[in-house]
Motif scaffolding. Structure first.
Motif, PDB file in Angstrom:
ATOM      1  N   VAL A  69       0.844  -1.195   0.000  1.00 41.73           N
ATOM      2  CA  VAL A  69       0.000   0.000   0.000  1.00 41.73           C
ATOM      3  C   VAL A  69       0.877   1.241   0.000  1.00 41.73           C
ATOM      4  O   VAL A  69       2.003   1.225   0.496  1.00 41.73           O
ATOM      5  CB  VAL A  69      -0.937   0.049   1.238  1.00 41.73           C
ATOM      6  N   GLY A  70       0.345   2.310  -0.570  1.00 44.50           N
ATOM      7  CA  GLY A  70       1.054   3.591  -0.563  1.00 44.50           C
ATOM      8  C   GLY A  70       0.066   4.721  -0.692  1.00 44.50           C
ATOM      9  O   GLY A  70      -0.993   4.560  -1.300  1.00 44.50           O
ATOM     10  N   HIS A  71       0.378   5.846  -0.095  1.00 44.03           N
ATOM     11  CA  HIS A  71      -0.493   7.017  -0.226  1.00 44.03           C
ATOM     12  C   HIS A  71       0.329   8.285  -0.181  1.00 44.03           C
ATOM     13  O   HIS A  71       1.457   8.293   0.318  1.00 44.03           O
ATOM     14  CB  HIS A  71      -1.564   7.029   0.864  1.00 44.03           C
ATOM     15  N   TYR A  72      -0.242   9.329  -0.741  1.00 41.05           N
ATOM     16  CA  TYR A  72       0.418  10.631  -0.717  1.00 41.05           C
ATOM     17  C   TYR A  72      -0.596  11.684  -0.294  1.00 41.05           C
ATOM     18  O   TYR A  72      -1.615  11.884  -0.957  1.00 41.05           O
ATOM     19  CB  TYR A  72       0.992  11.000  -2.087  1.00 41.05           C
ATOM     20  N   ALA A  89       2.043   5.376  -5.981  1.00 40.14           N
ATOM     21  CA  ALA A  89       2.402   4.131  -6.660  1.00 40.14           C
ATOM     22  C   ALA A  89       3.795   3.662  -6.260  1.00 40.14           C
ATOM     23  O   ALA A  89       4.022   2.477  -5.977  1.00 40.14           O
ATOM     24  CB  ALA A  89       2.325   4.322  -8.170  1.00 40.14           C
ATOM     25  N   LYS A  90       4.742   4.589  -6.233  1.00 38.83           N
ATOM     26  CA  LYS A  90       6.120   4.262  -5.864  1.00 38.83           C
ATOM     27  C   LYS A  90       6.174   3.704  -4.443  1.00 38.83           C
ATOM     28  O   LYS A  90       6.874   2.717  -4.167  1.00 38.83           O
ATOM     29  CB  LYS A  90       6.991   5.509  -5.988  1.00 38.83           C
ATOM     30  N   ALA A  91       5.395   4.315  -3.542  1.00 36.13           N
ATOM     31  CA  ALA A  91       5.358   3.846  -2.152  1.00 36.13           C
ATOM     32  C   ALA A  91       4.761   2.445  -2.061  1.00 36.13           C
ATOM     33  O   ALA A  91       5.236   1.607  -1.287  1.00 36.13           O
ATOM     34  CB  ALA A  91       4.555   4.822  -1.297  1.00 36.13           C
ATOM     35  N   TYR A 139     -14.089  19.787  -1.260  1.00 30.66           N
ATOM     36  CA  TYR A 139     -13.172  19.021  -2.093  1.00 30.66           C
ATOM     37  C   TYR A 139     -11.695  19.201  -1.740  1.00 30.66           C
ATOM     38  O   TYR A 139     -11.277  20.238  -1.249  1.00 30.66           O
ATOM     39  CB  TYR A 139     -13.423  19.355  -3.557  1.00 30.66           C
ATOM     40  N   ALA A 140     -10.913  18.150  -2.041  1.00 29.93           N
ATOM     41  CA  ALA A 140      -9.503  18.126  -1.676  1.00 29.93           C
ATOM     42  C   ALA A 140      -8.703  17.336  -2.703  1.00 29.93           C
ATOM     43  O   ALA A 140      -9.257  16.807  -3.674  1.00 29.93           O
ATOM     44  CB  ALA A 140      -9.346  17.498  -0.290  1.00 29.93           C
ATOM     45  N   ASP A 141      -7.399  17.251  -2.476  1.00 30.74           N
ATOM     46  CA  ASP A 141      -6.483  16.544  -3.362  1.00 30.74           C
ATOM     47  C   ASP A 141      -5.785  15.413  -2.597  1.00 30.74           C
ATOM     48  O   ASP A 141      -5.618  15.493  -1.374  1.00 30.74           O
ATOM     49  CB  ASP A 141      -5.411  17.500  -3.901  1.00 30.74           C
ATOM     50  N   GLY A 142      -5.340  14.399  -3.320  1.00 28.94           N
ATOM     51  CA  GLY A 142      -4.608  13.310  -2.673  1.00 28.94           C
ATOM     52  C   GLY A 142      -4.465  12.113  -3.596  1.00 28.94           C
ATOM     53  O   GLY A 142      -4.968  12.112  -4.723  1.00 28.94           O
ATOM     54  N   ALA A 143      -3.783  11.081  -3.093  1.00 29.26           N
ATOM     55  CA  ALA A 143      -3.558   9.878  -3.889  1.00 29.26           C
ATOM     56  C   ALA A 143      -3.311   8.676  -2.991  1.00 29.26           C
ATOM     57  O   ALA A 143      -2.740   8.800  -1.901  1.00 29.26           O
ATOM     58  CB  ALA A 143      -2.361  10.069  -4.826  1.00 29.26           C
ATOM     59  N   GLY A 144      -3.753   7.520  -3.465  1.00 29.17           N
ATOM     60  CA  GLY A 144      -3.505   6.255  -2.769  1.00 29.17           C
ATOM     61  C   GLY A 144      -3.355   5.148  -3.790  1.00 29.17           C
ATOM     62  O   GLY A 144      -3.855   5.262  -4.923  1.00 29.17           O
ATOM     63  N   ALA A 145      -2.666   4.073  -3.414  1.00 25.54           N
ATOM     64  CA  ALA A 145      -2.436   2.980  -4.363  1.00 25.54           C
ATOM     65  C   ALA A 145      -2.211   1.673  -3.622  1.00 25.54           C
ATOM     66  O   ALA A 145      -1.805   1.669  -2.456  1.00 25.54           O
ATOM     67  CB  ALA A 145      -1.224   3.289  -5.246  1.00 25.54           C
ATOM     68  N   VAL A 146      -2.473   0.565  -4.310  1.00 22.87           N
ATOM     69  CA  VAL A 146      -2.174  -0.768  -3.778  1.00 22.87           C
ATOM     70  C   VAL A 146      -1.587  -1.638  -4.875  1.00 22.87           C
ATOM     71  O   VAL A 146      -1.823  -1.406  -6.067  1.00 22.87           O
ATOM     72  CB  VAL A 146      -3.422  -1.480  -3.194  1.00 22.87           C
ATOM     73  N   VAL A 177     -11.630   9.588  -5.553  1.00 22.87           N
ATOM     74  CA  VAL A 177     -11.103   8.229  -5.667  1.00 22.87           C
ATOM     75  C   VAL A 177      -9.950   7.944  -4.713  1.00 22.87           C
ATOM     76  O   VAL A 177      -9.608   6.784  -4.471  1.00 22.87           O
ATOM     77  CB  VAL A 177     -10.626   7.939  -7.107  1.00 22.87           C
ATOM     78  N   ALA A 178      -9.337   8.984  -4.188  1.00 22.01           N
ATOM     79  CA  ALA A 178      -8.165   8.803  -3.323  1.00 22.01           C
ATOM     80  C   ALA A 178      -8.536   8.503  -1.882  1.00 22.01           C
ATOM     81  O   ALA A 178      -7.688   8.043  -1.110  1.00 22.01           O
ATOM     82  CB  ALA A 178      -7.278  10.038  -3.376  1.00 22.01           C
ATOM     83  N   THR A 179      -9.784   8.750  -1.476  1.00 17.56           N
ATOM     84  CA  THR A 179     -10.106   8.667  -0.044  1.00 17.56           C
ATOM     85  C   THR A 179      -9.938   7.260   0.519  1.00 17.56           C
ATOM     86  O   THR A 179      -9.361   7.085   1.589  1.00 17.56           O
ATOM     87  CB  THR A 179     -11.535   9.165   0.246  1.00 17.56           C
ATOM     88  N   ILE A 180     -10.436   6.247  -0.176  1.00 21.44           N
ATOM     89  CA  ILE A 180     -10.377   4.879   0.359  1.00 21.44           C
ATOM     90  C   ILE A 180      -8.949   4.330   0.395  1.00 21.44           C
ATOM     91  O   ILE A 180      -8.507   3.831   1.446  1.00 21.44           O
ATOM     92  CB  ILE A 180     -11.331   3.947  -0.406  1.00 21.44           C
ATOM     93  N   PRO A 181      -8.171   4.391  -0.700  1.00 16.97           N
ATOM     94  CA  PRO A 181      -6.805   3.871  -0.605  1.00 16.97           C
ATOM     95  C   PRO A 181      -5.921   4.662   0.351  1.00 16.97           C
ATOM     96  O   PRO A 181      -5.014   4.100   0.969  1.00 16.97           O
ATOM     97  CB  PRO A 181      -6.282   3.945  -2.044  1.00 16.97           C
ATOM     98  N   THR A 182      -6.188   5.973   0.485  1.00 20.00           N
ATOM     99  CA  THR A 182      -5.431   6.783   1.445  1.00 20.00           C
ATOM    100  C   THR A 182      -5.733   6.319   2.861  1.00 20.00           C
ATOM    101  O   THR A 182      -4.821   6.121   3.681  1.00 20.00           O
ATOM    102  CB  THR A 182      -5.773   8.273   1.298  1.00 20.00           C
ATOM    103  N   LEU A 183      -7.013   6.144   3.164  1.00 18.31           N
ATOM    104  CA  LEU A 183      -7.418   5.693   4.499  1.00 18.31           C
ATOM    105  C   LEU A 183      -6.853   4.310   4.794  1.00 18.31           C
ATOM    106  O   LEU A 183      -6.339   4.056   5.893  1.00 18.31           O
ATOM    107  CB  LEU A 183      -8.940   5.687   4.607  1.00 18.31           C
ATOM    108  N   LEU A 184      -6.921   3.402   3.823  1.00 20.08           N
ATOM    109  CA  LEU A 184      -6.374   2.063   4.008  1.00 20.08           C
ATOM    110  C   LEU A 184      -4.882   2.129   4.311  1.00 20.08           C
ATOM    111  O   LEU A 184      -4.388   1.471   5.239  1.00 20.08           O
ATOM    112  CB  LEU A 184      -6.614   1.214   2.755  1.00 20.08           C
ATOM    113  N   GLY A 185      -4.163   2.930   3.537  1.00 20.40           N
ATOM    114  CA  GLY A 185      -2.728   3.063   3.752  1.00 20.40           C
ATOM    115  C   GLY A 185      -2.393   3.624   5.120  1.00 20.40           C
ATOM    116  O   GLY A 185      -1.461   3.147   5.792  1.00 20.40           O
ATOM    117  N   MET A 186      -3.157   4.615   5.552  1.00 17.98           N
ATOM    118  CA  MET A 186      -2.919   5.217   6.861  1.00 17.98           C
ATOM    119  C   MET A 186      -3.099   4.189   7.986  1.00 17.98           C
ATOM    120  O   MET A 186      -2.315   4.140   8.931  1.00 17.98           O
ATOM    121  CB  MET A 186      -3.850   6.408   7.067  1.00 17.98           C
TER     122      MET A 186
END
Length: 352
Positions: A8-11, A72-74, A179-186, A308-317
């Motif tokens: 997992v990774g998030h920014y 993604a890199k994380a 609204y906000a900005d962010g990113a998450g990935a798995v 779209v970033a909220t769920i992967p960000t939360l998971l990563g956290m």
């Protein structure tokens, strides 16, 4: 055999925007008339309803694909894999790359292709594509990746969710404060252990619901009359979500084979704290139960709604120990769910 989350990774962007940021904004209604309430009252009401007191914005030099690259890199590093072994890169977003100070969306080449380029992946058979599915886009990307894995056409997939919603808001619309900005990935890999994705559902409501979220003109018709911004019918969305999301969550969970007492966490799209609480409460009511304590972690108060970033960000956290009082351990059963533009709803059940 099913998809297993191996990394997992998030920014989270570093620019913190408090509700005071909007103190001098001129908020108008749909007819272009100034709102009667002062901005402090509007901000207080926003916090009461949505829970939002802060949100994060990308730095001026950053765009959505860059945020996605960071996440993604994380995730790749967390999984301990060689990026060259990826079979698919799926990038969920809705508005493409929008440079600060501009309004034009840039989606060619795809954001997934841009991330692949930034990762310096030479494997031409690593397929990179974008997914537009509203706020549920990342969840849908996981569902698609899992299908590729189970079909035997992929062994490793990278699923990214990223957005810079701060670039598509009408500053005269009080909804812009959400609204906000962010990113998450798995990283999702094929596995034959007991963990993994157990069930999933997706639905698209497009008869009368398709324009509950849409692109519309600014409430200030004297400013950029031909430019459109993200708009929503908040009341209709709230009513739609409370009616349909709990049912979809139950359908998905029932298909998983687990009993409701085995559910450990619900990771839901961080859209509106009061709405999310109502959705989860109604989900439990369908089983004749009250909402369980600490079942639904929330970060919208400090991070806002980054689509779209909220769920992967939360998971990563949670998995990185960045969210006090919440943890996910081996064997835990988690229900993921989202709702958004389309109107689309989806969910999947995962055992860690």
């Amino acid at each position: 055999m099913t998809g297993i989350i191996t990394g997992v990774g998030h920014y989270i962007p570093t620019k913190t925007i408090s509700n005071l940021f909007f103190d001098q904004h001129v908020f108008l209604d749909e007819k272009g008339q100034a709102l009667k309430q002062d901005n402090a009252t509007i901000a207080d009401k926003l916090k009461e309803i949505t829970g939002i007191e802060e949100r994060r914005y990308a730095e001026n030099h950053e765009v959505t694909s860059q945020l996605g690259f960071y996440a993604a890199k994380a995730a790749i590093e967390d999984a301990g894999i060689d990026a060259e072994t990826l079979d698919y890169i799926i990038f969920a977003h809705n508005f493409g790359d929008i440079s600060f100070g501009t309004v034009q969306s840039d989606m060619v080449p795809s954001l997934a292709s841009r991330v692949k380029h930034l990762l310096n992946i030479e494997n031409n058979f690593c397929v990179a594509y974008d997914l537009l599915f509203g706020c549920p886009g990342w969840v849908e990307g996981v569902i698609q990746a899992n299908a590729f894995l189970k079909a035997g056409i992929a062994g490793k997939c990278l699923i990214i969710g990223a957005e810079t919603l701060s670039r598509v808001v009408d500053i005269h619309d009080r909804d812009s404060m959400i609204y906000a900005d962010g990113a998450g990935a798995v990283i999702l890999e094929i596995g034959n252990e007991s963990a993994g994705i157990k069930s999933h559902v997706s639905a698209s409501y497009t008869q009368k619901e398709n324009e509950y979220l849409y692109f519309g003109k600014s409430y200030n018709d004297k400013k950029c009359p031909d430019i459109k911004y993200i708009k929503m019918n908040g009341r209709r969305i709230y009513e739609f979500a409370l009616t349909n999301v709990p049912q979809a969550m139950k359908k998905c969970f029932d298909q998983s084979g687990y009993s409701i007492d085995q559910l450990d966490k619900i990771i839901i799209h961080q859209a509106n704290e009061k709405m999310d609480e109502a959705i989860v409460s109604r989900f439990y009511q369908l089983y004749g139960l009250e909402m369980q304590k600490d079942i639904m972690p929330m970060v919208i108060g400090k991070l806002g709604n980054s689509s779209v970033a909220t769920i992967p960000t939360l998971l990563g956290m949670i998995l990185k120990g960045e969210l006090p009082n919440h943890a996910i351990n081996k064997g835990n059963v988690v229900l993921f769910a989202s709702v958004g533009a389309g109107m689309n709803i989806n969910a999947f059940v995962y055992e860690f």
